[in-house]
Design a protein around this motif. Structure first.
Motif, PDB file in Angstrom:
ATOM      1  N   UNK A 118      18.026  30.709 -71.239  1.00  0.00           N
ATOM      2  CA  UNK A 118      18.652  29.519 -71.856  1.00  0.00           C
ATOM      3  C   UNK A 118      19.709  29.692 -72.507  1.00  0.00           C
ATOM      4  N   UNK A 119      20.706  28.719 -72.834  1.00  0.00           N
ATOM      5  CA  UNK A 119      21.791  28.799 -73.567  1.00  0.00           C
ATOM      6  C   UNK A 119      21.175  28.616 -75.209  1.00  0.00           C
ATOM      7  N   UNK A 120      21.817  28.805 -76.084  1.00  0.00           N
ATOM      8  CA  UNK A 120      21.413  28.699 -77.657  1.00  0.00           C
ATOM      9  C   UNK A 120      21.469  27.024 -77.687  1.00  0.00           C
ATOM     10  N   UNK A 121      21.905  26.382 -76.838  1.00  0.00           N
ATOM     11  CA  UNK A 121      21.738  24.816 -77.092  1.00  0.00           C
ATOM     12  C   UNK A 121      20.614  24.318 -75.893  1.00  0.00           C
ATOM     13  N   UNK A 122      19.914  25.365 -75.588  1.00  0.00           N
ATOM     14  CA  UNK A 122      18.779  24.949 -74.990  1.00  0.00           C
ATOM     15  C   UNK A 122      19.057  24.304 -73.453  1.00  0.00           C
TER      16      UNK A 122
END
Lengths: 300, 211
Positions: A185-189
């Protein structure tokens, strides 16, 4: 041959370049300074990075414009210099490579949060990316690379901004994922599946991932992309996870390790392979050799 | 569902107008402000912190929850101040000089406020003396420092040194965080703690303050 033709030529694998930031720091960039201002004030430094990667065998050289969108340059009070910083960045690479390599105009994140999480409106970031992309394209870039994105909305805004200038100009988009117990996942989900779903319909030419991971995770990421999409794939791994010694960051993955993993990426059908943070011309040269062997013999 | 639980649940959903409405209702019904803070808002934020740490939710959810937290906190703050209960303790926080990366620091600030601390956010590019001077003038007991760039890390060491020079190292504790940092580095420069993420920062600061 233009980029689209090269990209779609059967069996062709292109070599991107390696890290910019860590190379600039080695060349004397001080922390707290704007890396992109070098394009105007000390153009010989980014030009030398481009020369080293070109000599190492890169087919695609990235411009020193990762943080050169007006929204990001505003952190340094340089927003009004954006067009000049971007166009000089392309010119200085063109002087080095002539027509023998493609130039990818790098567009990194704005560093600003969109509403409702942050304060920025979509049209502010759209205009910011449009100014940057327009300057890069007009100065002669061959590709726009929207890179190191975590927020898919921001990536889409940058893509649409580029598309508003030209419907057919080659655009690559890469996101940065973290490995979690539940997958990447990216840190923005944003996971890989939703990355593809959101970008597929917007006519992106190349999709993929850069930064955040060493090669082991990147091979895993490439596998997942390949399972879900036939859009050509770009992978740029870090030279491992940075490790801190007394006063510097060390990246442990060697050129040999990169060569070994580049073979895996070729077998997976990745179209463009390069490096991110901590990689050097030696890493790129190692990837070049693997791809040359593959193209001569058809084997990795 | 019990009202304070509803506040916690609405906070977790990032519904700021609902949190505002329910907090106001809870006050009308005679719930003590500190109880609404601990069993409603902080309880909800604790769950958000845990889920974030386990990657069950991501930054956008945390930011929305923090907004909802603030919506409730705005109502409670004047009342808590009146009764002399302004939370768990005071922290001065900032990204060290030379470094403009403040996403991580902002997240820690949100989580700390959510956990009931009073936070003085000095922003980014903060000089060592500013950290120390502000901590003294604000009577804060913890200084939190963030860095992403390795080249800016020595600033953290300067802060620790200034505290020692002024004989304040016992009364003002230091905690560091940021991608290139580690427990080892904290020990090396004499910082009191290192936190690997925003939720961990809350845990570590509670330990430092003994709350």
């Amino acid at each position: 041959m233009d980029f689209h033709q090269q990209l779609l030529k059967p069996g062709n694998v292109l070599v991107a370049d390696g890290a910019m930031g860590t190379m600039l720091f080695k060349a004397g960039l001080k922390s707290g300074e704007c890396p992109e201002l070098l394009n105007l004030e000390k153009p010989e430094i980014p030009a030398d990075v481009a020369r080293q990667y070109f000599k190492a065998g890169s087919d695609i050289i990235f411009t020193n414009t990762f943080g050169a969108s007006p929204a990001k340059l505003a952190d340094f009070g340089l927003a009004d210099k954006a067009a000049k910083i971007n166009s000089e960045a392309v010119r200085l690479v063109r002087k080095v490579v002539g027509e023998k390599a493609f130039i990818a105009g790098s567009c990194g994140p704005s560093g600003k949060m969109l509403q409702p999480y942050g304060e920025f409106e979509p049209n502010e970031l759209f205009s910011s990316f449009k100014i940057q992309a327009e300057a890069l394209i007009n100065a002669g870039a061959d590709i726009i690379c929207i890179e190191t994105m975590s927020d898919i909305q921001e990536a889409l805004l940058a893509l649409k901004a580029t598309r508003s200038i030209s419907a057919s100009f080659p655009v690559m988009v890469t996101l940065t994922y973290d490995k979690t117990a539940r997958g990447f996942y990216t840190y923005m989900g944003i996971d890989i599946d939703s990355t593809i779903k959101k970008l597929e319909n917007e006519g992106v030419d190349v999709i993929g991932s850069n930064c955040g991971n060493g090669f082991e995770n990147m091979v895993e990421i490439a596998k997942q992309f390949k399972k879900l999409t036939s859009i050509p794939l770009l992978i740029q791994a870090n030279a491992g996870q940075p490790r801190l010694t007394v006063d510097e960051l060390v990246y442990d993955e060697t050129p040999d390790y990169f060569a070994e993993n580049a073979r895996k990426l070729i077998d997976l059908g990745v179209s463009i392979i390069g490096g991110c943070c901590g990689t050097t011309p030696a890493h790129i040269s190692a990837i070049r050799q693997v791809i040359d062997t593959y193209q001569l013999t058809g084997k990795t | 569902m019990e009202l304070l639980l509803q506040i916690s649940a609405s906070l977790q959903q990032g519904d700021d107008s609902k949190v505002h409405e329910l907090t106001s209702l809870a006050l009308q019904q005679g719930h003590a402000p500190e109880k609404i803070l601990s069993d409603g808002l902080i309880a909800g934020m604790d769950i958000i912190g845990k889920q974030f740490r386990h990657h069950e939710i991501f930054l956008p959810d945390v930011l929305m929850a923090a907004k909802a937290m603030n919506a409730g906190l705005d109502l409670l703050k004047p009342l808590l101040q009146e009764s002399g209960q302004i939370g768990l303790g005071k922290i001065v926080i900032g990204t060290v000089s030379g470094d403009l990366h403040d996403l991580g620091k902002n997240l820690v600030t949100i989580m700390l406020k959510g956990a009931g601390f009073e936070v003085i956010d000095l922003g980014k590019d903060v000089k060592p003396s500013t950290f120390v001077d502000t901590a003294i003038s604000e009577n804060a007991t913890v200084i939190g420092m963030s860095a992403l760039l390795t080249t800016t890390m020595p600033v953290m060491k300067s802060v620790v040194e200034i505290l020692h020079e002024r004989g304040l190292a016992n009364s003002i504790k230091t905690i560091i965080g940021g991608a290139p940092l580690s427990d080892e580095y904290a020990r090396e420069i004499g910082a009191d703690a290192y936190a690997y993420d925003a939720a961990n920062a809350v845990v570590k600061i509670k330990e430092l303050m003994g709350v």
